[in-house]
Design a protein around this motif. Structure first.
Motif, PDB file in Angstrom:
ATOM      1  N   MET A 148       0.844  -1.199   0.000  1.00 51.00           N
ATOM      2  CA  MET A 148       0.000   0.000   0.000  1.00 51.00           C
ATOM      3  C   MET A 148       0.874   1.240   0.000  1.00 51.00           C
ATOM      4  N   LYS A 149       0.604   2.179  -0.867  1.00 51.93           N
ATOM      5  CA  LYS A 149       1.367   3.400  -0.953  1.00 51.93           C
ATOM      6  C   LYS A 149       0.796   4.444  -0.016  1.00 51.93           C
ATOM      7  N   ARG A 162      -3.069  -3.662   9.832  1.00 55.12           N
ATOM      8  CA  ARG A 162      -1.912  -4.228   9.122  1.00 55.12           C
ATOM      9  C   ARG A 162      -2.190  -4.473   7.638  1.00 55.12           C
ATOM     10  N   ARG A 163      -3.333  -4.021   7.153  1.00 56.09           N
ATOM     11  CA  ARG A 163      -3.696  -4.289   5.762  1.00 56.09           C
ATOM     12  C   ARG A 163      -2.671  -3.668   4.808  1.00 56.09           C
ATOM     13  N   GLY A 164      -2.494  -4.322   3.660  1.00 57.69           N
ATOM     14  CA  GLY A 164      -1.651  -3.770   2.614  1.00 57.69           C
ATOM     15  C   GLY A 164      -0.229  -3.467   3.039  1.00 57.69           C
ATOM     16  N   ASP A 165       0.315  -4.257   3.955  1.00 51.84           N
ATOM     17  CA  ASP A 165       1.699  -4.096   4.421  1.00 51.84           C
ATOM     18  C   ASP A 165       1.922  -2.905   5.348  1.00 51.84           C
ATOM     19  N   LEU A 166       0.856  -2.272   5.847  1.00 51.19           N
ATOM     20  CA  LEU A 166       1.045  -1.226   6.847  1.00 51.19           C
ATOM     21  C   LEU A 166       1.596  -1.837   8.136  1.00 51.19           C
ATOM     22  N   ASP A 195      -2.373   6.031  -0.873  1.00 54.08           N
ATOM     23  CA  ASP A 195      -3.593   5.248  -0.724  1.00 54.08           C
ATOM     24  C   ASP A 195      -4.162   5.316   0.691  1.00 54.08           C
ATOM     25  N   THR A 229       4.021   1.970   5.688  1.00 54.83           N
ATOM     26  CA  THR A 229       4.642   0.669   5.474  1.00 54.83           C
ATOM     27  C   THR A 229       6.043   0.680   6.082  1.00 54.83           C
ATOM     28  N   HIS A 248      -6.912  -5.243  10.615  1.00 57.08           N
ATOM     29  CA  HIS A 248      -7.228  -4.201   9.635  1.00 57.08           C
ATOM     30  C   HIS A 248      -6.103  -3.168   9.572  1.00 57.08           C
ATOM     31  N   HIS A 286     -12.651  -5.610   8.040  1.00 61.01           N
ATOM     32  CA  HIS A 286     -11.700  -6.717   7.915  1.00 61.01           C
ATOM     33  C   HIS A 286     -12.391  -8.068   8.013  1.00 61.01           C
TER      34      HIS A 286
END
Length: 278
Positions: free
Chosen positions: A1-2, A177-181, A5, A128, A175, A232
Motif C-alpha cells: 500500500m502506498k 496491518r492491511r496492505g503491508d502497513l 492510498d 509501510t 485491519h 476486515h
C-alpha cells in the motif's frame, strides 16, 4: 500500500481528537530532546501535519525563534494548519510557517537540509515498513532527531468489559496491518529501523484515557474502531452492530471508560554538531 492510498482524515475527526492527543503526548521525551536541538532558529519539519495539532502542542514548549515546515498531501489541511499555528514561542520569539505539499516518499536528506527536528503525530502506524525506513534514512543522513508521537500499539482497555471486546480488537489490529502497513507493530518496526541507522531510540507511553468528559470522542472512536473491524471481518457485522449499540448506550451515560494505548518515539542521531539548545 502506498502512502497516497492511506485514507484521508477529516478535519472534524482531527479536531475532535486534539485535546486527547495533547493530554497523551510525552513531555518527558521533549526534555531528552532539548540538548540535541540545533539553532537558532529551530527548523522543524512536521510530517503529515493534518490540521497542525502537533505544532500547536510542541511549538509553545520550545523557546527561541522557530521555522515550522508543514508537510501534508492535502492542501486544505495544510491551509488550516498554517492559519492556526502559533506565531510566537513561549519566550515571545517569532514562529515562521512554511508549507510543503507532497508524498512522504519524496522525503530525502536534502529535504531536511538544515533541519533541527522531524516530528509527526499519529503517522507511523499508517505507513509501510519501507516508508518508515525512508524517514529513518533521511533523518540519519541529515543528522536530524525525530520525535514521532501517538502510534497505536494494538491494546485497548474498555470498562465495563464486554464478551466481544477481544474479538473486535483482534479484527481491528488485523485491519491496521492491511496492505503491508505496520499498524500496531509501528513501535517495534520504527525502533529497530532507526537503531539500524545508528540512532539512540527512546519510547514513552502516551495513552488516551477517555471517560465521561470525552463522550463525543469516545463515540466517534467506537464507530471507527468497530467499523474497521467489520471491514476486515464482514462476518462480524451482525454481532458488531449490537455490540456498538451497547457500547454507545453506556458511553452516553458517562459510565464507559476507554484506554487506547499509544507510544511516542524519540530517535537521536549518532552524532551531531550541537548548537544553541531550545
Amino acid at each position: 500500500m502506498k502512502t497516497t492510498d492511506v485514507p484521508r482524515y477529516t478535519p472534524d475527526w482531527l479536531e475532535l481528537r486534539e485535546s486527547a492527543d495533547a493530554a497523551a503526548r510525552s513531555p518527558e521525551l521533549i526534555e531528552e530532546l532539548r540538548p540535541r536541538l540545533s539553532g537558532p532558529p529551530l527548523v522543524i519539519h512536521d510530517l503529515g501535519c493534518g490540521t497542525g495539532s502537533m505544532g500547536r502542542w510542541l511549538a509553545p514548549r520550545l523557546s527561541g525563534p522557530q521555522l515550522w515546515i508543514l508537510h501534508d498531501r492535502d492542501p486544505d489541511l495544510l491551509d488550516r494548519a498554517a492559519l492556526r499555528m502559533p506565531r510566537a514561542a513561549t519566550d515571545g520569539s517569532r514562529i515562521a510557517i512554511a508549507t510543503a505539499r507532497g508524498d512522504l516518499k519524496r522525503l530525502t536528506a536534502s529535504t531536511l537540509d538544515g533541519a533541527s527536528l522531524v516530528t509527526a503525530s499519529a503517522l507511523l502506524d499508517v505507513l509501510t515498513a519501507e516508508e518508515v525506513d525512508g524517514i529513518a534514512a533521511a533523518c540519519a543522513a541529515a543528522q536530524c532527531p525525530a520525535l514521532l508521537a501517538l502510534s497505536v500499539v494494538g491494546r485497548v482497555e474498555i470498562t465495563p468489559a464486554d464478551p466481544l471486546d477481544a474479538e473486535i480488537a483482534e479484527a481491528f489490529n488485523a485491519h491496521q496491518r492491511r496492505g503491508d502497513l505496520v499498524g500496531p507493530d509501528a513501535m517495534a518496526v520504527a525502533s529497530e529501523t532507526f537503531a539500524r541507522y545508528g540512532a539512540t531510540v527512546r519510547t514513552h507511553a502516551s495513552p488516551w484515557t477517555l471517560g465521561a468528559d470525552h463522550a463525543a470522542l469516545t463515540a466517534e472512536w467506537l464507530r471507527g474502531w468497530v467499523g474497521a473491524a467489520v471491514e476486515h471481518r464482514p462476518e462480524l457485522a451482525g454481532r458488531a452492530e449490537a455490540y456498538l449499540r451497547r457500547r454507545l448506550a453506556i458511553a452516553a451515560t458517562g459510565a464507559l471508560r476507554v484506554v487506547v494505548h499509544h507510544r511516542d518515539l524519540l530517535a537521536l542521531p549518532a552524532s551531531r554538531t550541537l548548537g544553541a539548545a531550545a
